[in-house]
Motif scaffolding. Sequence first.
Motif, PDB file in Angstrom:
ATOM      1  N   VAL A 134     -76.728   4.154  -0.505  1.00 13.01           N
ATOM      2  CA  VAL A 134     -76.208   3.904   0.836  1.00 13.01           C
ATOM      3  C   VAL A 134     -74.680   3.856   0.827  1.00 13.01           C
ATOM      4  O   VAL A 134     -74.011   4.489   1.662  1.00 13.01           O
ATOM      5  N   VAL A 135     -74.113   3.117  -0.119  1.00 13.76           N
ATOM      6  CA  VAL A 135     -72.657   2.995  -0.206  1.00 13.76           C
ATOM      7  C   VAL A 135     -72.013   4.360  -0.457  1.00 13.76           C
ATOM      8  O   VAL A 135     -71.009   4.723   0.178  1.00 13.76           O
ATOM      9  N   SER A 136     -72.570   5.127  -1.383  1.00 11.72           N
ATOM     10  CA  SER A 136     -72.028   6.450  -1.698  1.00 11.72           C
ATOM     11  C   SER A 136     -72.078   7.364  -0.485  1.00 11.72           C
ATOM     12  O   SER A 136     -71.125   8.112  -0.201  1.00 11.72           O
ATOM     13  N   ALA A 137     -73.175   7.309   0.258  1.00  4.06           N
ATOM     14  CA  ALA A 137     -73.323   8.152   1.448  1.00  4.06           C
ATOM     15  C   ALA A 137     -72.260   7.810   2.487  1.00  4.06           C
ATOM     16  O   ALA A 137     -71.680   8.702   3.119  1.00  4.06           O
ATOM     17  N   ILE A 138     -71.977   6.517   2.664  1.00  2.25           N
ATOM     18  CA  ILE A 138     -70.964   6.094   3.635  1.00  2.25           C
ATOM     19  C   ILE A 138     -69.574   6.561   3.209  1.00  2.25           C
ATOM     20  O   ILE A 138     -68.777   7.045   4.022  1.00  2.25           O
ATOM     21  N   VAL A 139     -69.285   6.425   1.912  1.00  3.04           N
ATOM     22  CA  VAL A 139     -67.965   6.825   1.390  1.00  3.04           C
ATOM     23  C   VAL A 139     -67.756   8.333   1.562  1.00  3.04           C
ATOM     24  O   VAL A 139     -66.661   8.783   1.933  1.00  3.04           O
ATOM     25  N   ILE A 140     -68.788   9.108   1.288  1.00  2.00           N
ATOM     26  CA  ILE A 140     -68.681  10.566   1.401  1.00  2.00           C
ATOM     27  C   ILE A 140     -68.584  11.003   2.857  1.00  2.00           C
ATOM     28  O   ILE A 140     -67.892  11.976   3.190  1.00  2.00           O
ATOM     29  N   ALA A 141     -69.261  10.284   3.746  1.00  6.11           N
ATOM     30  CA  ALA A 141     -69.313  10.675   5.159  1.00  6.11           C
ATOM     31  C   ALA A 141     -67.932  10.688   5.803  1.00  6.11           C
ATOM     32  O   ALA A 141     -67.649  11.548   6.649  1.00  6.11           O
ATOM     33  N   GLY A 142     -67.056   9.765   5.398  1.00  8.10           N
ATOM     34  CA  GLY A 142     -65.726   9.681   6.010  1.00  8.10           C
ATOM     35  C   GLY A 142     -64.926  10.970   5.882  1.00  8.10           C
ATOM     36  O   GLY A 142     -64.568  11.590   6.901  1.00  8.10           O
ATOM     37  N   PRO A 143     -64.620  11.413   4.658  1.00 10.81           N
ATOM     38  CA  PRO A 143     -63.871  12.661   4.493  1.00 10.81           C
ATOM     39  C   PRO A 143     -64.590  13.866   5.094  1.00 10.81           C
ATOM     40  O   PRO A 143     -63.942  14.778   5.631  1.00 10.81           O
ATOM     41  N   ALA A 144     -65.913  13.881   5.012  1.00  8.72           N
ATOM     42  CA  ALA A 144     -66.668  15.006   5.568  1.00  8.72           C
ATOM     43  C   ALA A 144     -66.484  15.093   7.074  1.00  8.72           C
ATOM     44  O   ALA A 144     -66.253  16.187   7.625  1.00  8.72           O
ATOM     45  N   LEU A 145     -66.578  13.977   7.761  1.00  8.10           N
ATOM     46  CA  LEU A 145     -66.429  13.967   9.215  1.00  8.10           C
ATOM     47  C   LEU A 145     -65.009  14.372   9.625  1.00  8.10           C
ATOM     48  O   LEU A 145     -64.835  15.112  10.599  1.00  8.10           O
ATOM     49  N   VAL A 146     -64.016  13.881   8.892  1.00 11.81           N
ATOM     50  CA  VAL A 146     -62.624  14.258   9.191  1.00 11.81           C
ATOM     51  C   VAL A 146     -62.431  15.757   9.016  1.00 11.81           C
ATOM     52  O   VAL A 146     -61.814  16.427   9.867  1.00 11.81           O
ATOM     53  N   ALA A 147     -62.959  16.304   7.925  1.00  7.42           N
ATOM     54  CA  ALA A 147     -62.820  17.739   7.656  1.00  7.42           C
ATOM     55  C   ALA A 147     -63.500  18.569   8.728  1.00  7.42           C
ATOM     56  O   ALA A 147     -62.937  19.563   9.215  1.00  7.42           O
ATOM     57  N   ILE A 148     -64.709  18.170   9.128  1.00 11.12           N
ATOM     58  CA  ILE A 148     -65.434  18.928  10.160  1.00 11.12           C
ATOM     59  C   ILE A 148     -64.691  18.865  11.487  1.00 11.12           C
ATOM     60  O   ILE A 148     -64.526  19.877  12.180  1.00 11.12           O
ATOM     61  N   GLU A 149     -64.237  17.679  11.842  1.00 12.69           N
ATOM     62  CA  GLU A 149     -63.606  17.485  13.152  1.00 12.69           C
ATOM     63  C   GLU A 149     -62.296  18.256  13.284  1.00 12.69           C
ATOM     64  O   GLU A 149     -62.039  18.890  14.304  1.00 12.69           O
ATOM     65  N   PHE A 150     -61.465  18.226  12.257  1.00 15.18           N
ATOM     66  CA  PHE A 150     -60.129  18.822  12.366  1.00 15.18           C
ATOM     67  C   PHE A 150     -60.078  20.277  11.920  1.00 15.18           C
ATOM     68  O   PHE A 150     -59.087  20.966  12.174  1.00 15.18           O
ATOM     69  N   GLY A 151     -61.114  20.773  11.270  1.00 16.31           N
ATOM     70  CA  GLY A 151     -61.163  22.188  10.908  1.00 16.31           C
ATOM     71  C   GLY A 151     -60.116  22.590   9.904  1.00 16.31           C
ATOM     72  O   GLY A 151     -59.708  21.799   9.038  1.00 16.31           O
ATOM     73  N   ALA A 152     -59.663  23.837   9.988  1.00 14.23           N
ATOM     74  CA  ALA A 152     -58.682  24.366   9.033  1.00 14.23           C
ATOM     75  C   ALA A 152     -57.352  23.625   9.165  1.00 14.23           C
ATOM     76  O   ALA A 152     -56.933  23.294  10.282  1.00 14.23           O
ATOM     77  N   LEU A 172     -69.498  29.418  10.043  1.00 12.46           N
ATOM     78  CA  LEU A 172     -70.043  28.587  11.118  1.00 12.46           C
ATOM     79  C   LEU A 172     -68.945  27.742  11.774  1.00 12.46           C
ATOM     80  O   LEU A 172     -68.893  27.631  13.002  1.00 12.46           O
ATOM     81  N   ARG A 173     -68.069  27.158  10.965  1.00 12.57           N
ATOM     82  CA  ARG A 173     -67.001  26.317  11.533  1.00 12.57           C
ATOM     83  C   ARG A 173     -66.033  27.143  12.361  1.00 12.57           C
ATOM     84  O   ARG A 173     -65.435  26.629  13.331  1.00 12.57           O
ATOM     85  N   ASN A 174     -65.878  28.417  12.028  1.00 15.48           N
ATOM     86  CA  ASN A 174     -64.948  29.285  12.752  1.00 15.48           C
ATOM     87  C   ASN A 174     -65.584  29.989  13.949  1.00 15.48           C
ATOM     88  O   ASN A 174     -64.944  30.816  14.595  1.00 15.48           O
ATOM     89  N   THR A 175     -66.864  29.685  14.235  1.00 15.93           N
ATOM     90  CA  THR A 175     -67.522  30.289  15.391  1.00 15.93           C
ATOM     91  C   THR A 175     -66.815  29.866  16.662  1.00 15.93           C
ATOM     92  O   THR A 175     -66.618  28.668  16.908  1.00 15.93           O
ATOM     93  N   ASP A 176     -66.427  30.827  17.473  1.00 20.68           N
ATOM     94  CA  ASP A 176     -65.643  30.552  18.677  1.00 20.68           C
ATOM     95  C   ASP A 176     -66.351  29.567  19.605  1.00 20.68           C
ATOM     96  O   ASP A 176     -67.530  29.730  19.924  1.00 20.68           O
ATOM     97  N   GLY A 177     -65.609  28.557  20.018  1.00 22.74           N
ATOM     98  CA  GLY A 177     -66.100  27.646  21.042  1.00 22.74           C
ATOM     99  C   GLY A 177     -66.948  26.503  20.548  1.00 22.74           C
ATOM    100  O   GLY A 177     -66.751  25.356  20.960  1.00 22.74           O
ATOM    101  N   ILE A 178     -67.912  26.772  19.681  1.00 20.92           N
ATOM    102  CA  ILE A 178     -68.864  25.726  19.288  1.00 20.92           C
ATOM    103  C   ILE A 178     -68.941  25.524  17.777  1.00 20.92           C
ATOM    104  O   ILE A 178     -69.893  24.928  17.284  1.00 20.92           O
ATOM    105  N   GLY A 179     -67.945  25.994  17.055  1.00 20.90           N
ATOM    106  CA  GLY A 179     -67.982  25.904  15.598  1.00 20.90           C
ATOM    107  C   GLY A 179     -68.146  24.486  15.090  1.00 20.90           C
ATOM    108  O   GLY A 179     -68.985  24.204  14.232  1.00 20.90           O
TER     109      GLY A 179
END
Length: 271
Positions: A13-31, A126-133
């Motif tokens: 559980v702890v590892s999943a929470i720690v990993i989720a932070g950077p992953a969410l930031v990366a997905i949200e802000f993109g390149a 997928l992340r670079n898909t126009d509009g909904i990536g």
Amino acid sequence: MVNKLPSNFGARVVSAIVIAGPALVAIEFGAPFFNIFISLLGALMAWEWSKLCLEDEFKLPGILLALFSAAIPMLPLLGLGLVEAILIAPVICTLLFALSFSKGGKLYFAIGAIYLALPLASFIFLRNTDGIGVQLVYWLALTVVATDTGGYGFGLTIGGPKLAPRISPKKTWAGLLGGMLCASLVGLILANLFDWQAPVIVALISAALAFIAQVGDLFESHVKRHFDVKDSSNIIPGHGGVLDRMDGMISAGAAFAGLILATNGQILSWF
């Protein structure tokens, strides 16, 4: 009969929470953040694949695979296309086969060039898909997480017949169906949240991707069993290796990106 929670449940559980932070930031802000994040995952998975297939060694062939895997997500930042990486993957595969000296694992190792290249390119595509990536990546990630969580929960509480006892003794049919159910519910919720066009169809696609994710999980389990290894590494406390966490995401991401290309983007009309 309900099984007990494993002793490492808290660490998981702890590892999943720690990993989720950077992953969410990366997905949200993109390149470039998402590209760098996927590049790092690619390098780590290549390192694990090399040690898994080449008798725990990480030498020149493994380094080449890691560099190739890390470079793929960075190509768009350099103005280069992902298609070239996919086309060159078989060449890299052949080169790695020639350079590795493992008797029993060189074929598996060489296949790693394609096994890693396809999903790594797919995530960026997928992340670079126009509009909904960004929405697509959130949906894919949460669908696979729901698959793993649902499969774990249903399998733990219900048990029953084994799914593939020779490959992965702990997986059950109840876990598979539970994972597909949870994935479909997540797909339905996100489709309504994102105001997508066809929530029910998205839910069905989510269930299908859950099945594909389980196939990817079983493939990695087969490779580990072939080499008599429990985890791809111990880099993530409670979870094992990056490959152990990404095996379902790898197959689901590549499958959905392939589906978009196969339908010339028409499938996205439901999103």
